[in-house]
Write an enzyme that holds these catalytic residues in place. Structure first.
Site, PDB file in Angstrom:
ATOM      1  N   HIS A  21      -6.569  -3.784  -0.976  1.00 45.07           N
ATOM      2  CA  HIS A  21      -5.972  -2.809  -0.053  1.00 45.07           C
ATOM      3  C   HIS A  21      -4.552  -3.246   0.316  1.00 45.07           C
ATOM      4  CE1 HIS A  21      -9.702  -0.507   1.053  1.00 45.07           C
ATOM      5  NE2 HIS A  21     -10.244  -1.590   0.540  1.00 45.07           N
ATOM      6  N   ASP A  23      -2.794  -2.323   2.845  1.00 44.94           N
ATOM      7  CA  ASP A  23      -2.694  -2.639   4.277  1.00 44.94           C
ATOM      8  C   ASP A  23      -3.589  -3.811   4.672  1.00 44.94           C
ATOM      9  OD1 ASP A  23      -4.733  -0.779   3.616  1.00 44.94           O
ATOM     10  OD2 ASP A  23      -4.907  -0.085   5.677  1.00 44.94           O
ATOM     11  N   GLY A 181     -13.451   3.081   4.675  1.00 43.77           N
ATOM     12  CA  GLY A 181     -13.707   3.158   6.113  1.00 43.77           C
ATOM     13  C   GLY A 181     -15.185   2.916   6.377  1.00 43.77           C
ATOM     14  N   HIS A 208     -16.075   3.456  -2.154  1.00 45.43           N
ATOM     15  CA  HIS A 208     -16.665   2.328  -1.435  1.00 45.43           C
ATOM     16  C   HIS A 208     -18.122   2.695  -1.151  1.00 45.43           C
ATOM     17  CE1 HIS A 208     -12.607   0.855  -0.490  1.00 45.43           C
ATOM     18  NE2 HIS A 208     -13.155  -0.242  -0.013  1.00 45.43           N
ATOM     19  N   GLU A 211     -21.866  -1.316   0.523  1.00 46.97           N
ATOM     20  CA  GLU A 211     -21.272  -2.481   1.182  1.00 46.97           C
ATOM     21  C   GLU A 211     -21.999  -2.684   2.512  1.00 46.97           C
ATOM     22  OE1 GLU A 211     -17.281  -1.834   2.561  1.00 46.97           O
ATOM     23  OE2 GLU A 211     -16.865  -3.957   2.835  1.00 46.97           O
TER      24      GLU A 211
END
Ligand SMILES: O=c1[nH]cnc2c1ncn2[C@H]1C[C@H](O)[C@@H](CO)O1
Ligand SMILES: [Zn+2]
Length: 362
Positions: A21, A23, A181, A208, A211
């Site tokens: 990522h 960020d 997110g 994603h 997880e």
């Protein structure tokens, strides 16, 4: 002669990174400097060293939700053209310095609109930063190629727009789409129209999944959304049983993931920090690797995990005893799974990765 498997030689090994990522990978000093430049006063620490410690410790939270709170500070200093460009340039430089030869770096454009930039402008600045970073790495004798993935936040409602943005920029360095997110409560199927749009456009995406939430999330990502890859996907082990004699039995979903060679973007350190696994020793990376799933090694968030690709590989070597040939296999797995055209993947495998490991294997 075989090269010693230490950090120094690991940095020389050609590496491929699919899950990183933007960020989550700022230099701590850059966070401090950009905050001062843009007047952001909420940083939890002042110096680069203090910030590095703060991010690592705060992210060591045992929960994905708390882990994600740390991004408020990095996203805050990535709101201007200067900030976006600098972070992207330094990302390319840092990955190249670590010996990464191909990376797909993702970020969520919708989180960078606070100073009035449009989604298109945000992407343009980040892409310009990547190109600058690639050039400055080349000037120092390091070749790296960065493909950009655009992420939509799964709690928000802009995924279709971000999917369209991805396709609009597909010839300018954006190679795919993602959702990220908090996972629990926000299933992939919430964003079905975005994925359908991507498929209609013959465009690539990863999700994603698996997880912080288990098999239902992975099942939706594959069966309903048609994902090309799984971001993390570690919880696929919930569908694998290990008998008392060590015999392993795969359920229908685990078999499907393995049969279809669906790549798993595994991020060992990040998984320990968010509590997806208790510790590295218990990480299913090795189980999945031995079962010949298409496993790849990734950093997720270099700032929050205080890590690099070389360090993630070293951690796996120290924990599971891997050798250079194993690392080459994981790297080729990643290169095969990239979102750039097949001939370009093949060229990197044949001309960069295999010769690079041949020297190390000796
Ligand atoms: O590991 C992760 N799981 C889910 N979301 C994540 C993870 N790492 C980063 N993110 C979020 C926080 C970032 O602001 C966003 C875009 O990069 O993606
Ligand atoms: Zn991630």
């Amino acid at each position: 002669m075989t090269a010693p498997l230490d950090l120094d030689y690991l940095r020389r090994a050609p590496k491929v990174l699919l899950h990183d990522h933007l960020d989550g990978g700022l230099r701590p000093g850059t966070v401090a400097e950009l905050a001062a430049e843009c007047g952001y006063t909420e940083l939890p620490a002042e110096t680069a060293d203090e910030l590095a410690t703060w991010f690592r410790e705060a992210a060591d939270s045992g929960s994905l939700e708390l882990y994600l709170e740390t991004f408020a500070h990095t996203v805050a200093v990535m709101q201007t053209p200067v900030g976006l460009r600098r972070v992207a340039r330094e990302c390319a430089e840092d990955l190249a310095a670590d010996g990464v030869v191909y990376a797909e770096v993702r970020f969520a454009p919708e989180q960078h609109l606070e100073s009035g930039l449009s989604l298109d402008e945000v992407v343009e600045h980040v892409l310009a930063g990547f190109r600058e970073g690639e050039e400055s790495a080349r000037a120092q004798g390091r070749e790296i190629r960065i493909g950009c993935l655009l992420t939509a936040m799964r709690h928000a409602a802009r995924s279709r727009e971000i999917a369209e943005l991805t396709v609009r920029f597909r010839d300018r360095g954006v190679v795919g789409f993602d959702i990220a997110g908090a996972e629990a409560g926000y299933p992939p199927s919430r964003h079905l129209d975005a994925f359908e749009y991507m498929r209609t456009c013959n465009a690539h995406f990863t999700i994603h999944a698996g997880e912080a939430f288990g098999l239902p999330s992975i099942h939706e990502a594959i069966a309903f959304c048609g994902t090309d890859r799984l971001g993390h996907g570690v919880r696929i082990t919930d569908d694998i049983t290990v008998g008392p004699d060590g015999e392993m039995t795969l359920g229908l979903l685990a078999n499907y993931v393995r049969d279809k060679r669906i790549p798993l973007e595994l991020c060992p350190s990040s998984n320990v920090q968010t509590g997806a696994v208790a510790n590295l020793e218990e990480h299913p990376f090795d189980l999945l690797a031995r079962l010949r799933f298409r496993v790849t090694v990734n950093t997720d968030n270099r700032l929050m995990s205080d890590t690099t690709m070389s360090r993630e590989m070293l951690a796996l070597v120290n924990t599971f005893g891997y050798g250079w040939s194993d690392l080459e296999r994981f790297t080729i797995n990643a290169m095969k799974s990239a979102f750039i055209p097949f001939d370009q993947r093949l060229a990197l495998i044949d001309e960069v990765i295999k010769p690079g490991y041949a020297v190390l294997i000796g």
